[in-house]
Design a protein around this motif. Structure first.
Motif, PDB file in Angstrom:
ATOM      1  N   PHE A  54       0.829  -1.210   0.000  1.00 37.96           N
ATOM      2  CA  PHE A  54       0.000   0.000   0.000  1.00 37.96           C
ATOM      3  C   PHE A  54       0.861   1.256   0.000  1.00 37.96           C
ATOM      4  O   PHE A  54       0.562   2.224  -0.701  1.00 37.96           O
ATOM      5  CB  PHE A  54      -0.943  -0.001   1.224  1.00 37.96           C
ATOM      6  CG  PHE A  54      -2.249  -0.669   0.942  1.00 37.96           C
ATOM      7  CD1 PHE A  54      -3.353   0.058   0.497  1.00 37.96           C
ATOM      8  CD2 PHE A  54      -2.389  -2.045   1.103  1.00 37.96           C
ATOM      9  CE1 PHE A  54      -4.561  -0.568   0.230  1.00 37.96           C
ATOM     10  CE2 PHE A  54      -3.592  -2.678   0.830  1.00 37.96           C
ATOM     11  CZ  PHE A  54      -4.680  -1.941   0.390  1.00 37.96           C
ATOM     12  N   GLU A  55       1.930   1.214   0.808  1.00 34.49           N
ATOM     13  CA  GLU A  55       2.780   2.398   0.890  1.00 34.49           C
ATOM     14  C   GLU A  55       3.421   2.685  -0.471  1.00 34.49           C
ATOM     15  O   GLU A  55       3.489   3.837  -0.912  1.00 34.49           O
ATOM     16  CB  GLU A  55       3.856   2.219   1.969  1.00 34.49           C
ATOM     17  CG  GLU A  55       4.540   3.530   2.299  1.00 34.49           C
ATOM     18  CD  GLU A  55       5.693   3.410   3.286  1.00 34.49           C
ATOM     19  OE1 GLU A  55       5.776   2.388   3.995  1.00 34.49           O
ATOM     20  OE2 GLU A  55       6.515   4.332   3.331  1.00 34.49           O
ATOM     21  N   ALA A  56       3.872   1.608  -1.135  1.00 33.06           N
ATOM     22  CA  ALA A  56       4.527   1.778  -2.437  1.00 33.06           C
ATOM     23  C   ALA A  56       3.556   2.306  -3.488  1.00 33.06           C
ATOM     24  O   ALA A  56       3.907   3.164  -4.305  1.00 33.06           O
ATOM     25  CB  ALA A  56       5.116   0.440  -2.893  1.00 33.06           C
ATOM     26  N   GLU A  57       2.312   1.809  -3.433  1.00 31.90           N
ATOM     27  CA  GLU A  57       1.355   2.184  -4.466  1.00 31.90           C
ATOM     28  C   GLU A  57       0.625   3.491  -4.193  1.00 31.90           C
ATOM     29  O   GLU A  57       0.354   4.272  -5.101  1.00 31.90           O
ATOM     30  CB  GLU A  57       0.327   1.067  -4.656  1.00 31.90           C
ATOM     31  CG  GLU A  57       0.840  -0.063  -5.525  1.00 31.90           C
ATOM     32  CD  GLU A  57      -0.140  -1.229  -5.558  1.00 31.90           C
ATOM     33  OE1 GLU A  57      -1.362  -0.986  -5.443  1.00 31.90           O
ATOM     34  OE2 GLU A  57       0.336  -2.375  -5.677  1.00 31.90           O
ATOM     35  N   LYS A  58       0.288   3.705  -2.907  1.00 27.23           N
ATOM     36  CA  LYS A  58      -0.575   4.853  -2.611  1.00 27.23           C
ATOM     37  C   LYS A  58       0.050   5.875  -1.662  1.00 27.23           C
ATOM     38  O   LYS A  58      -0.571   6.877  -1.350  1.00 27.23           O
ATOM     39  CB  LYS A  58      -1.888   4.350  -1.999  1.00 27.23           C
ATOM     40  CG  LYS A  58      -2.499   3.181  -2.772  1.00 27.23           C
ATOM     41  CD  LYS A  58      -3.927   3.436  -3.131  1.00 27.23           C
ATOM     42  CE  LYS A  58      -4.452   2.311  -3.982  1.00 27.23           C
ATOM     43  NZ  LYS A  58      -5.830   2.547  -4.420  1.00 27.23           N
ATOM     44  N   GLY A  59       1.236   5.566  -1.177  1.00 27.04           N
ATOM     45  CA  GLY A  59       1.903   6.527  -0.299  1.00 27.04           C
ATOM     46  C   GLY A  59       1.705   6.223   1.180  1.00 27.04           C
ATOM     47  O   GLY A  59       0.787   5.503   1.566  1.00 27.04           O
ATOM     48  N   LEU A  60       2.583   6.802   1.992  1.00 28.50           N
ATOM     49  CA  LEU A  60       2.599   6.554   3.432  1.00 28.50           C
ATOM     50  C   LEU A  60       1.302   6.983   4.119  1.00 28.50           C
ATOM     51  O   LEU A  60       0.762   6.270   4.960  1.00 28.50           O
ATOM     52  CB  LEU A  60       3.797   7.284   4.066  1.00 28.50           C
ATOM     53  CG  LEU A  60       3.963   7.128   5.578  1.00 28.50           C
ATOM     54  CD1 LEU A  60       4.247   5.678   5.956  1.00 28.50           C
ATOM     55  CD2 LEU A  60       5.083   8.021   6.109  1.00 28.50           C
ATOM     56  N   GLU A  61       0.811   8.142   3.731  1.00 28.53           N
ATOM     57  CA  GLU A  61      -0.390   8.678   4.374  1.00 28.53           C
ATOM     58  C   GLU A  61      -1.581   7.726   4.213  1.00 28.53           C
ATOM     59  O   GLU A  61      -2.320   7.479   5.157  1.00 28.53           O
ATOM     60  CB  GLU A  61      -0.729  10.028   3.754  1.00 28.53           C
ATOM     61  CG  GLU A  61      -1.162  11.053   4.793  1.00 28.53           C
ATOM     62  CD  GLU A  61      -1.235  12.443   4.165  1.00 28.53           C
ATOM     63  OE1 GLU A  61      -2.359  12.920   3.967  1.00 28.53           O
ATOM     64  OE2 GLU A  61      -0.165  13.004   3.860  1.00 28.53           O
ATOM     65  N   TYR A  62      -1.707   7.198   3.010  1.00 22.64           N
ATOM     66  CA  TYR A  62      -2.801   6.266   2.728  1.00 22.64           C
ATOM     67  C   TYR A  62      -2.647   5.003   3.584  1.00 22.64           C
ATOM     68  O   TYR A  62      -3.604   4.535   4.209  1.00 22.64           O
ATOM     69  CB  TYR A  62      -2.802   5.896   1.241  1.00 22.64           C
ATOM     70  CG  TYR A  62      -3.995   5.058   0.833  1.00 22.64           C
ATOM     71  CD1 TYR A  62      -5.153   5.649   0.339  1.00 22.64           C
ATOM     72  CD2 TYR A  62      -3.961   3.666   0.952  1.00 22.64           C
ATOM     73  CE1 TYR A  62      -6.248   4.888  -0.027  1.00 22.64           C
ATOM     74  CE2 TYR A  62      -5.056   2.887   0.598  1.00 22.64           C
ATOM     75  CZ  TYR A  62      -6.194   3.500   0.104  1.00 22.64           C
ATOM     76  OH  TYR A  62      -7.282   2.734  -0.244  1.00 22.64           O
ATOM     77  N   ALA A  63      -1.427   4.473   3.618  1.00 20.54           N
ATOM     78  CA  ALA A  63      -1.179   3.264   4.407  1.00 20.54           C
ATOM     79  C   ALA A  63      -1.526   3.502   5.871  1.00 20.54           C
ATOM     80  O   ALA A  63      -2.179   2.678   6.515  1.00 20.54           O
ATOM     81  CB  ALA A  63       0.273   2.830   4.259  1.00 20.54           C
ATOM     82  N   GLN A  64      -1.103   4.660   6.395  1.00 20.63           N
ATOM     83  CA  GLN A  64      -1.366   4.968   7.808  1.00 20.63           C
ATOM     84  C   GLN A  64      -2.849   5.031   8.113  1.00 20.63           C
ATOM     85  O   GLN A  64      -3.301   4.671   9.188  1.00 20.63           O
ATOM     86  CB  GLN A  64      -0.689   6.289   8.183  1.00 20.63           C
ATOM     87  CG  GLN A  64       0.811   6.124   8.402  1.00 20.63           C
ATOM     88  CD  GLN A  64       1.535   7.447   8.554  1.00 20.63           C
ATOM     89  OE1 GLN A  64       1.062   8.480   8.059  1.00 20.63           O
ATOM     90  NE2 GLN A  64       2.661   7.429   9.216  1.00 20.63           N
ATOM     91  N   GLN A  65      -3.621   5.484   7.129  1.00 25.88           N
ATOM     92  CA  GLN A  65      -5.053   5.631   7.371  1.00 25.88           C
ATOM     93  C   GLN A  65      -5.820   4.320   7.225  1.00 25.88           C
ATOM     94  O   GLN A  65      -6.760   4.066   7.968  1.00 25.88           O
ATOM     95  CB  GLN A  65      -5.610   6.672   6.398  1.00 25.88           C
ATOM     96  CG  GLN A  65      -7.001   7.129   6.808  1.00 25.88           C
ATOM     97  CD  GLN A  65      -7.495   8.289   5.939  1.00 25.88           C
ATOM     98  OE1 GLN A  65      -6.748   8.844   5.135  1.00 25.88           O
ATOM     99  NE2 GLN A  65      -8.755   8.632   6.109  1.00 25.88           N
ATOM    100  N   TYR A  66      -5.414   3.480   6.290  1.00 24.74           N
ATOM    101  CA  TYR A  66      -6.237   2.315   5.984  1.00 24.74           C
ATOM    102  C   TYR A  66      -5.656   0.944   6.316  1.00 24.74           C
ATOM    103  O   TYR A  66      -6.363  -0.048   6.256  1.00 24.74           O
ATOM    104  CB  TYR A  66      -6.633   2.341   4.496  1.00 24.74           C
ATOM    105  CG  TYR A  66      -7.557   3.479   4.166  1.00 24.74           C
ATOM    106  CD1 TYR A  66      -8.907   3.426   4.537  1.00 24.74           C
ATOM    107  CD2 TYR A  66      -7.095   4.623   3.519  1.00 24.74           C
ATOM    108  CE1 TYR A  66      -9.759   4.488   4.262  1.00 24.74           C
ATOM    109  CE2 TYR A  66      -7.944   5.688   3.237  1.00 24.74           C
ATOM    110  CZ  TYR A  66      -9.276   5.613   3.613  1.00 24.74           C
ATOM    111  OH  TYR A  66     -10.122   6.643   3.344  1.00 24.74           O
ATOM    112  N   VAL A  67      -4.372   0.892   6.639  1.00 24.04           N
ATOM    113  CA  VAL A  67      -3.776  -0.418   6.896  1.00 24.04           C
ATOM    114  C   VAL A  67      -3.318  -0.499   8.357  1.00 24.04           C
ATOM    115  O   VAL A  67      -2.706   0.432   8.870  1.00 24.04           O
ATOM    116  CB  VAL A  67      -2.554  -0.652   5.957  1.00 24.04           C
ATOM    117  CG1 VAL A  67      -1.993  -2.050   6.152  1.00 24.04           C
ATOM    118  CG2 VAL A  67      -2.961  -0.437   4.507  1.00 24.04           C
TER     119      VAL A  67
END
Ligand SMILES: [Zn+2]
Length: 417
Positions: A302-315
């Motif tokens: 997720f971090e690679a595809e959508k960025g750190l912020e996205y990963a922090q929010q959804y994973v």
């Protein structure tokens, strides 16, 4: 430089043996072997009637002993022969032996008197488990990681100046030398395992009895997990969890296989049957155990595809998901032959889920993320996420009081921080 070899046991051995040897037991009967070569097939073990006889036979050599609830295990070396003597204990004997006061002046005397009379259940030679020269030679060139994956363990000491690592391959200890790594430096938090993983083995030499020489599987206390472990956004999965938890597999009606902690799975299958037989409701496994490693992979993707912020929010952060425990189960349902596993669709099935929730506690489960308790659990309402808490009694205590696990464990303040 930093030599941390454990020798306490050996020192203790010398004192005790001297005392015990005085009990006058005769050396064992015919050993039937000259045991010149330690790597040959296991020689016939001598017969001892009592532990006292074995202790007298062992003389001043090294020995190790362990007392389990059901057995006393004594391991020693004599003339190149490594013997393990097992004396099973009755509950009365165990009680008598464990009641001896280690600090009392007459402890050694009482202990030797007890052992002198203790009947031997079994005596076995350990020499057959010793690695042969060919076997140790074949280890040269392998990496530390390969050794660790192959059942070798560290923890008995090391010397970074010589790159000698005292490693165990049950029941023996070997000095394993690795190629010198230039940057290897000792410190208080030096991680032996991490350090040797990438290094190549240069030699393996037999050292002697390992710390686990007295480990006999059938007498070892069963390691058990804490069924009330709290894993949430503030509380990480305990480090030793994944190596202790016993997982079992189950396949749902659509052929998908899931891993769940053994007792939790048995309880889930009962819950499933109860709902089907009595309410005509079909529940199935939809998401269960997830390793920390797998969670890390998901995070990285997720971090690679959508960025750190996205990963922090959804994973979920690896190590902080209750699914790591094996005790959490996300279900889905089947209604009129159709699988319903979408979150919103499941939330809409209020009637079915209220019938399911009414039966959870009877089978040792709680509904983990209650409606309106987001600030305590850190999660919005999830009618599909169940958590096994080991017993219907505890599950009812929590459920009937309308508590979250955080509140029940008194960790609500911490979780709300
Ligand atoms: Zn879940």
């Amino acid at each position: 430089m930093d030599m941390k070899k454990t020798i306490a046991l050996l020192v203790a051995a010398a004192c005790l043996c001297a005392l015990l040897a005085a009990c006058g037991a005769k050396p064992a009967t015919e050993t039937g072997t000259t045991s010149e070569s330690a790597t040959e097939a296991a020689p016939a073990a001598p017969e001892f009637k009592t532990v006292g006889e074995a202790v007298a036979y062992a003389g001043d050599g090294n020995y190790q002993s362990s007392t389990y609830e059901k057995a006393y295990v004594y391991v020693f070396e004599k003339d190149g022969e490594y013997l393990r003597v097992i004396a099973e204990l009755t509950p009365e004997q165990y009680e008598e032996f464990s009641a001896l006061d280690f600090l009392a002046d007459d402890y050694a005397e009482k202990e030797s008197a007890f052992l002198a009379e203790l009947p031997v259940t079994k005596c076995e030679s350990l020499n057959g488990q010793m690695l042969s020269e060919e076997e140790t030679a074949a280890l040269v060139g392998k990496t530390g990681e390969e050794l660790l994956n192959g059942g070798w363990t560290t923890g008995s000491g090391y010397d970074l100046a010589t790159m000698d690592f005292y490693m165990e391959y049950s029941p023996f200890e070997y000095v394993v030398t690795f190629e010198k790594a230039e940057q290897l430096e000792n410190s208080d938090d030096f991680d032996e395992e991490a350090a040797i993983k990438p290094l190549k083995v240069t030699s393996v030499k037999f050292f002697g009895l390992g710390n686990s020489a007295t480990d006999v599987a059938e007498y070892m206390p069963e390691e058990t997990i804490d069924y009330l472990v709290l894993v949430n956004k503030q509380n990480k999965l305990p480090d030793d969890w994944e190596e202790t938890v016993v997982l079992e597999e189950s396949t749902n009606r659509w052929g998908e296989t899931y891993q769940v902690e053994a007792k939790a799975l048995a309880a889930f299958l009962e819950l499933q049957k109860d709902l089907l037989d009595n309410d005509g409701i079909v529940i199935e496994l939809d998401s269960t155990y997830r390793s920390v490693k797998r969670q890390q992979e998901i995070w990285d993707e997720f971090e690679a595809e959508k960025g750190l912020e996205y990963a922090q929010q959804y994973v979920a952060v690896p190590g902080y998901s209750e699914h790591h425990t094996g005790l959490a189960i996300d279900i889905c349902i089947e209604k009129d032959g159709v699988r319903i596993d979408d979150n919103d669709d499941m939330i809409a099935e209020k009637e079915i889920f209220s019938k399911i929730h009414a039966k959870l506690a009877d089978h040792g489960f709680i509904l983990r993320y209650l409606e309106g308790k987001d600030d305590v659990t850190g999660y919005a309402y999830e009618p599909w996420h169940f958590r096994y808490v080991d017993s219907p009694e505890i599950a009812h205590e929590i459920t009937d009081a309308g508590l979250t696990l955080e509140e029940y464990l008194g960790a609500d303040a911490e979780a709300a921080e």
